[in-house]
Scaffold this active site. Structure first.
Site, short mmCIF file in Angstrom:
data_model
loop_
_atom_site.label_atom_id
_atom_site.label_comp_id
_atom_site.label_asym_id
_atom_site.label_seq_id
_atom_site.Cartn_x
_atom_site.Cartn_y
_atom_site.Cartn_z
N VAL A 1 42.73 92.07 92.02
CA VAL A 1 43.35 91.73 91.99
C VAL A 1 44.06 90.69 92.83
O VAL A 1 44.17 91.46 93.72
CB VAL A 1 44.32 92.47 90.32
CG1 VAL A 1 44.24 92.42 89.32
CG2 VAL A 1 45.59 92.90 91.69
N LYS B 1 38.21 84.74 92.58
CA LYS B 1 39.05 86.08 92.96
C LYS B 1 40.58 85.12 91.52
O LYS B 1 40.85 84.87 91.65
CB LYS B 1 40.11 85.40 94.24
CG LYS B 1 41.43 86.81 94.36
CD LYS B 1 41.47 86.84 96.17
CE LYS B 1 42.82 87.95 95.56
NZ LYS B 1 42.74 88.21 97.17
N LYS C 1 42.52 84.41 106.15
CA LYS C 1 43.61 84.22 105.58
C LYS C 1 43.27 82.98 104.52
O LYS C 1 42.47 81.72 104.79
CB LYS C 1 44.61 83.95 106.26
CG LYS C 1 45.77 82.60 105.79
CD LYS C 1 46.23 84.00 105.33
CE LYS C 1 47.79 83.32 104.42
NZ LYS C 1 48.38 83.81 103.39
N ASN D 1 40.90 81.78 95.11
CA ASN D 1 42.30 81.81 95.22
C ASN D 1 42.05 80.81 94.09
O ASN D 1 43.23 79.62 94.09
CB ASN D 1 42.88 81.77 96.35
CG ASN D 1 44.17 82.69 95.80
OD1 ASN D 1 44.21 82.63 94.65
ND2 ASN D 1 45.17 81.83 96.86
N GLY E 1 46.23 97.62 96.51
CA GLY E 1 46.45 99.06 96.27
C GLY E 1 46.04 99.85 97.75
O GLY E 1 46.64 101.06 96.96
N ASN F 1 38.82 82.52 102.15
CA ASN F 1 39.23 82.31 101.16
C ASN F 1 39.97 81.36 101.17
O ASN F 1 40.17 80.56 102.10
CB ASN F 1 40.50 82.89 101.23
CG ASN F 1 41.04 83.14 100.03
OD1 ASN F 1 41.84 82.30 99.91
ND2 ASN F 1 41.24 84.40 99.36
N CYS G 1 46.50 79.39 92.27
CA CYS G 1 47.65 78.18 92.73
C CYS G 1 48.22 77.39 92.02
O CYS G 1 47.06 76.82 90.70
CB CYS G 1 47.02 77.60 93.76
SG CYS G 1 46.21 78.76 95.66
N ASN H 1 55.32 88.98 98.72
CA ASN H 1 55.71 88.50 99.84
C ASN H 1 55.19 86.59 99.17
O ASN H 1 55.27 86.59 98.13
CB ASN H 1 54.10 88.77 100.62
CG ASN H 1 53.10 88.41 100.37
OD1 ASN H 1 53.08 86.15 100.32
ND2 ASN H 1 52.56 88.43 99.67
N THR I 1 47.40 95.47 101.63
CA THR I 1 48.42 95.54 102.62
C THR I 1 48.98 96.54 103.40
O THR I 1 49.49 96.82 104.25
CB THR I 1 49.87 96.41 101.17
OG1 THR I 1 50.21 94.87 100.58
CG2 THR I 1 51.01 96.25 101.44
#
Ligand SMILES: Cc1cc2nc3c(=O)[nH]c(=O)nc-3n(C[C@H](O)[C@H](O)[C@H](O)COP(=O)(O)O)c2cc1C
Length: 330
Positions: free
Chosen positions: A211, A185, A65, A147, A264, A119, A150, A89, A286
């Site tokens: 992505v 990322k 996370k 990441n 996906g 991450n 943001c 989300n 997911t």
């Protein structure tokens, strides 16, 4: 009788196809991964939450996370909403903060055979650097994944990953600070992914992953209120796969550094599409929420495919042929 049958089967295997053991390990940014399958950030906790569900040692890597320098409580509920073939989300990057991560989460992760990728995010370039400087003390971290989806609160809230200059700035500063290789990322919410892929590469990224989620929203028509407290939220899951696959393909065409495909993936077939498109590895996101063994099924399926086609993974990566089925050799 059984022995004779076993001998016959072995002879057939040697005669016909011969014995072939596909290699599905990969090297990215100087790190060796036992296979190309990783769990995506924010969908697999800090790894330990899934230890009673699957054999974590079989994974290529666990991406934890998103971690910030200081702990964050995240957004108020509702922050998740199921959509057609996906989910929205807006968790708000809730996390325990870099120091607690090192003390309480990393000791478990470093006992695993799976690589550990952390991450990292922030709301200013200084935040990213401060987080990395704390994490640099962590024994057992193999790489960082930055990441950049943001907002930069010091720059009018523009999202780092939607501005090439800000992308370069945060990647260059993070790379200077980082003790471990840096995977950047990318956000899919841009018009030309090649521009951002090249900006990250030029600023020193060792690899790219993409992505992250697509910005979306949903409305309850009876109350006429948003389904998510934050109003907008990130869309993920099978709904995004074709678009994400296209973005990953375009990114692989734009840079020389390795690209990790995300979006996906629920099966080995999905993963194989990304690998054939040019991704060196993939992440499962997911799907972990409803089928935590997805990554293991993907690993087995990639190996089976390589065996059936008598290919090592390295021969498969980026092997996309041009022309559609029927317009030449299949
Ligand atoms: C609930 C949730 C939380 C996420 N948290 C993060 C995060 O902390 N950092 C990050 O870079 N991506 C985060 N992501 C994005 C995923 O890592 C992944 O890029 C995205 O979901 C697309 O992959 P998928 O379609 O397989 O889920 C999150 C996604 C979801 C669904």
């Amino acid at each position: 009788m059984a022995k004779a049958k076993a001998r016959k089967l072995k002879l057939e295997a040697q005669d016909g196809e011969g014995e072939f053991t596909p290699r599905i390990d990969v090297e990215i940014a100087g790190i060796h991964f036992q296979n190309p399958v990783m769990t995506a950030s924010g969908t697999f906790g800090y790894g330990q939450e899934f230890a009673h569900l699957i054999d974590l040692n079989r994974l290529g890597a666990i991406i934890v996370k998103g971690i910030s320098a200081d702990p964050l409580p995240g957004n108020p509920a509702p922050r998740i909403y199921e959509t057609e073939a996906g989910m929205l989300n807006a968790i708000g990057l809730q996390n325990v903060g870099a120091c607690t991560f090192l003390e309480e989460k990393l000791p478990f992760l470093r006992t695993l055979k799976a690589r550990c990728i952390v991450n990292v995010f922030g709301y200013s370039t200084e935040d990213y650097v401060r987080c990395i400087e704390i994490l640099n003390a962590g024994e057992g971290i193999d790489a960082y994944e930055l990441n950049i989806s943001c907002p930069n609160t010091r720059c009018g809230g523009i999202v780092y990953g939607s501005d090439p200059k800000l992308t370069e700035e945060v990647v260059a500063a993070s790379k200077r600070a980082a003790r471990f290789p840096l995977i950047v990322k990318l956000s899919p919410n841009v018009t030309d992914i090649g521009v951002f892929a090249r900006a990250a590469e030029a600023a020193g990224a060792d690899a790219l992953s993409l992505v992250n989620t697509f910005v979306g929203m949903a409305i309850d028509i009876e109350t006429r209120r948003p389904r998510i407290s934050n109003l907008t939220a990130g869309l993920s899951g099978p709904a995004i796969k074709p678009v994400a696959l296209r973005l990953v393909y375009q990114a692989t065409q734009a840079v020389r550094i390795p690209v990790i495909g995300i979006g996906g993936i629920t099966s080995a077939e999905d993963a194989l599409e990304y690998l054939i498109a040019g991704a060196q590895a993939i992440q499962v996101g997911t799907a972990n929420f409803y089928s935590p063994d997805t990554s293991l099924r993907v690993i087995d399926g990639i190996r089976d495919y390589c065996l059936r086609h008598r290919l090592h993974l390295a021969q498969l990566i980026g092997s996309l042929k041009h022309g559609v089925n029927g317009a030449g050799e299949h």
